[in-house]
Design a protein around this motif. Structure first.
Motif, mmCIF file in Angstrom:
data_model
loop_
_atom_site.group_PDB
_atom_site.id
_atom_site.type_symbol
_atom_site.label_atom_id
_atom_site.label_comp_id
_atom_site.label_asym_id
_atom_site.label_seq_id
_atom_site.Cartn_x
_atom_site.Cartn_y
_atom_site.Cartn_z
ATOM 1 N N PRO A 193 0.827 -1.206 0.000
ATOM 2 C CA PRO A 193 0.000 0.000 0.000
ATOM 3 C C PRO A 193 0.861 1.256 0.000
ATOM 4 C CG PRO A 193 0.016 -1.021 2.186
ATOM 5 C CD PRO A 193 0.986 -1.784 1.349
ATOM 6 N N THR A 194 0.476 2.236 -0.793
ATOM 7 C CA THR A 194 1.266 3.467 -0.911
ATOM 8 C C THR A 194 0.359 4.590 -1.409
ATOM 9 O OG1 THR A 194 3.106 4.527 -2.089
ATOM 10 C CG2 THR A 194 1.946 2.802 -3.267
ATOM 11 N N LYS A 195 0.927 5.784 -1.521
ATOM 12 C CA LYS A 195 0.176 6.898 -2.095
ATOM 13 C C LYS A 195 0.819 7.377 -3.393
ATOM 14 C CE LYS A 195 -1.871 8.504 2.209
ATOM 15 N NZ LYS A 195 -3.255 8.700 1.732
ATOM 16 N N ILE A 196 1.924 6.726 -3.790
ATOM 17 C CA ILE A 196 2.533 7.149 -5.047
ATOM 18 C C ILE A 196 1.599 6.821 -6.213
ATOM 19 C CG2 ILE A 196 4.976 7.146 -4.381
ATOM 20 C CD1 ILE A 196 5.270 4.355 -5.394
ATOM 21 N N LEU A 197 1.708 7.590 -7.253
ATOM 22 C CA LEU A 197 0.911 7.517 -8.490
ATOM 23 C C LEU A 197 -0.458 8.187 -8.378
ATOM 24 C CD1 LEU A 197 1.589 3.896 -9.859
ATOM 25 C CD2 LEU A 197 2.621 6.021 -10.630
ATOM 26 N N LEU A 198 -0.971 8.398 -7.165
ATOM 27 C CA LEU A 198 -2.264 9.087 -7.021
ATOM 28 C C LEU A 198 -2.215 10.440 -7.737
ATOM 29 C CD1 LEU A 198 -3.240 8.499 -3.258
ATOM 30 C CD2 LEU A 198 -4.518 7.700 -5.269
ATOM 31 N N GLY A 199 -3.247 10.742 -8.499
ATOM 32 C CA GLY A 199 -3.341 12.046 -9.164
ATOM 33 C C GLY A 199 -2.552 12.159 -10.456
ATOM 34 N N GLU B 250 -7.756 6.752 5.069
ATOM 35 C CA GLU B 250 -6.667 6.965 4.110
ATOM 36 C C GLU B 250 -6.971 6.293 2.775
ATOM 37 O OE1 GLU B 250 -3.914 8.759 4.240
ATOM 38 O OE2 GLU B 250 -4.160 9.428 6.307
ATOM 39 N N LYS B 251 -6.762 7.053 1.708
ATOM 40 C CA LYS B 251 -6.905 6.488 0.369
ATOM 41 C C LYS B 251 -5.545 5.937 -0.071
ATOM 42 C CE LYS B 251 -9.849 8.516 -2.922
ATOM 43 N NZ LYS B 251 -10.029 9.547 -3.950
#
Lengths: 254, 311
Positions: free
Chosen positions: B120-126, B152-153
């Motif tokens: 799980p990560t937040k990289i690449l979002l947007g 958390e998304k």
């Protein structure tokens, strides 16, 4: 110092360098961002940690490399690791204060395109992300250096490789991304930030001798000016000496 | 002691058409060129390729028409030029190019190397990358919310254990203990692969490994085959062994702009040579190789191949 005693590139490097604070962890690429970071390390910020995504920390190069994969750049490093060791255990871990980027286009909300450009009816692919997308997502602050031309500072980038404030306002946080405290764009004409509620690009300081008209003409949208817009501070003699004699004596970037 | 030593031709014969294969190498350094060239000579087809940041060899492989799908985090030939055969295939849609970021691919390998199903990560979002991957129904990631009920998304990046992987390293022993000097961006990939092939410039004794165990970056547990190919990464660099050949890279970065010129390059240097020795001979042989030997202190050639002298 008189404004005829330095070049625009030198002014950009000095301006960016002064934004870095001692003790920060910086992820940086080659070119002017690297020059600015090394200048800071050689002057007011000797304790900067300089991290390259390939897995190289605090090198002291003596020969100019062609890119971060060039062993010239790795000389006298303090630590070698992997991609996961640099962008994972340091950046993703939340330990990077400033991510220092370049790019093909930057838009009104600080999104950067390093992937490609639409030419007539086709998309011309250039390089792609590498670590840039990761760096923009997780650095506490993002600085970028760019040429100020109306095809480079644009309303909307052709491809969002690295995220800024997306569509402005709270859209970045709403997407689920970590907060970004500050984005600064340093160009050959001025310095810009996004410190307003709309998270829209605004001019913070204008370089000596540059007019508002010049900035407007060279921006791809109707650029705003901060209420108390300043004149960019001039470099001092020590900084110019370091740039010319220590950081980039062969004048590759300056 | 069971030896893992193979020869290059036999190793490459083990890779079937349509294989899922990952590569080490980064732009102009430690690109497993000898292995790439042999894949091209054997006329492999429909390969499914994975790489954090692409290198010279990947560009050649795509240009040769061997690749069906490429999942990668972008890349270039540094200041020498761009990976124009990949860019061209991306633009024309002649390969199924799936663009990620460097860390997202590395995390997929990391998950594979740990035996966990996803990261799980937040990289690449947007980003436009995630948008394009979703349009292609790429099954390697999904946007989800945290199971810990904290709102958390997250992006879940699916584990990747490629069937085959190839790395170039300076040294290994015959058991398959691999030593790499300098940064090791391809470590997680090597540990994730089901069959890892390592081309090395030199095979060293197990005694040497036992006197420097801290220098082993990939232990034999992960290694399927060790292939000794001196200057196996030429014309790209191997830190502390040899420098890149700036002249050759300049020539390549000129030829790869147009398919016809690239085809001529390939015909002369790769298809026109039977093995890596002949390839090196055509590129200038011992005389040229002695010029790019690395200085043991600096890790690159101090007399030649210097970027400053080329520009």
């Amino acid at each position: 110092m008189n404004s005829t005693d330095f070049t625009t590139n030198e002014l950009m490097a000095v301006t960016a360098s002064r934004m870095l604070e001692d003790g920060q962890n910086i992820v940086v690429g080659l070119g002017l961002p690297q020059v600015a970071t090394l200048l800071a390390k050689n002057s007011h910020a000797p304790n900067l940690n300089i991290i390259y995504e390939i897995g190289v920390v605090n090198p002291e190069s003596v020969d100019t490399g062609v890119g971060i994969a060039d062993p010239r750049l790795w000389y006298r490093s303090e630590y070698f690791t992997s991609f996961v060791g640099s962008l994972g255990s340091v950046l993703h871990r939340g330990l990077v204060d400033v991510g220092f980027l370049g790019g093909l286009q930057i838009d009104k909300f600080g999104n950067i395109n390093s992937t490609g450009i639409y030419e007539k009816d086709r998309f011309r692919h250039i390089n792609g992300s590498g670590g840039a997308a990761d760096i923009a997502s997780y650095s506490k602050k993002v600085f970028a250096i760019a040429k100020h031309q109306n095809r480079k500072i644009v309303e909307l980038v052709d491809f969002i490789t690295t995220v800024g404030y997306l569509k402005g306002g709270t859209s970045r946080e709403d997407t689920g991304l970590p907060k970004c405290k500050d984005i600064r764009i340093i160009t050959n004409l001025c310095v810009m930030n996004f410190n307003n509620e709309a998270r829209e690009m605004q001019v913070e300081s204008i370089h000596p001798g540059v007019t508002r008209e010049q900035i407007k003409e060279n921006t791809g949208f109707d650029i705003k000016f901060d209420m108390d817009v300043k004149i960019t501070d001039l470099p001092d003699e020590k900084e110019i000496y370091l740039l010319r004699n220590v950081i980039d004596p062969k004048k590759i970037y300056i | 002691m069971k030896s893992k030593i193979m020869n290059l031709t036999d190793a490459v014969r083990e890779i079937p058409d349509g294989a899922e294969i990952a590569f080490g190498g980064f732009a102009i350094t430690r690109s497993p060129i000898a292995f790439f060239n042999e894949l091209i000579r054997q006329g492999k087809k429909d390969l499914i390729v994975y790489q954090d940041v692409v290198c010279m060899g990947t560009d050649m492989l795509v240009g040769s028409g061997a690749v069906k799908r490429l999942s990668y985090g972008g890349g270039s030939l540094d200041r020498f030029g761009r990976v124009e055969r990949i860019n061209d295939a991306y633009e024309k849609g002649t390969i199924d190019a799936r663009e990620f970021s460097g860390l997202s691919i590395a995390y997929r390998f990391l998950a594979g190397s740990l035996g966990i199903p996803f990261i799980p990560t937040k990289i690449l979002l947007g980003t436009a990358m995630i948008e394009n991957l979703q349009k292609k129904n790429d099954d390697s990631l999904m946007i989800s919310s945290s199971p810990f009920d904290d709102g958390e998304k997250l992006v879940l990046l699916k584990s990747l254990q490629p069937d085959y992987a190839v790395i170039h390293a300076p040294y290994a022993d015959e058991k398959g203990n691999v030593m790499i000097d300098g940064p090791v961006w391809d470590l997680e990939m090597g540990k994730a692969a089901k069959k890892l092939y390592v081309t090395v410039d030199q095979i060293v004794s197990n005694e040497f490994v036992k006197s420097h165990p801290e220098k082993v970056t990939i232990p034999n547990i992960y290694v399927h085959g060790i292939i000794e190919v001196p200057y196996g990464a030429y014309p790209t660099a191997v830190y502390k062994m040899y420098d890149y050949d700036g002249d050759m890279l300049t020539k390549y970065a000129k030829c790869n702009k147009k398919q016809e010129e690239f085809d001529e390059f390939l015909k002369y240097y790769v298809l026109g040579t039977k093995d890596h020795d002949e390839f090196l001979e055509k590129c200038g042989g011992v005389k040229m190789l002695s010029k790019i030997k690395a200085d043991p202190v600096y890790g690159y050639s101090k007399n030649w191949g210097d970027a400053d002298e080329q520009h």
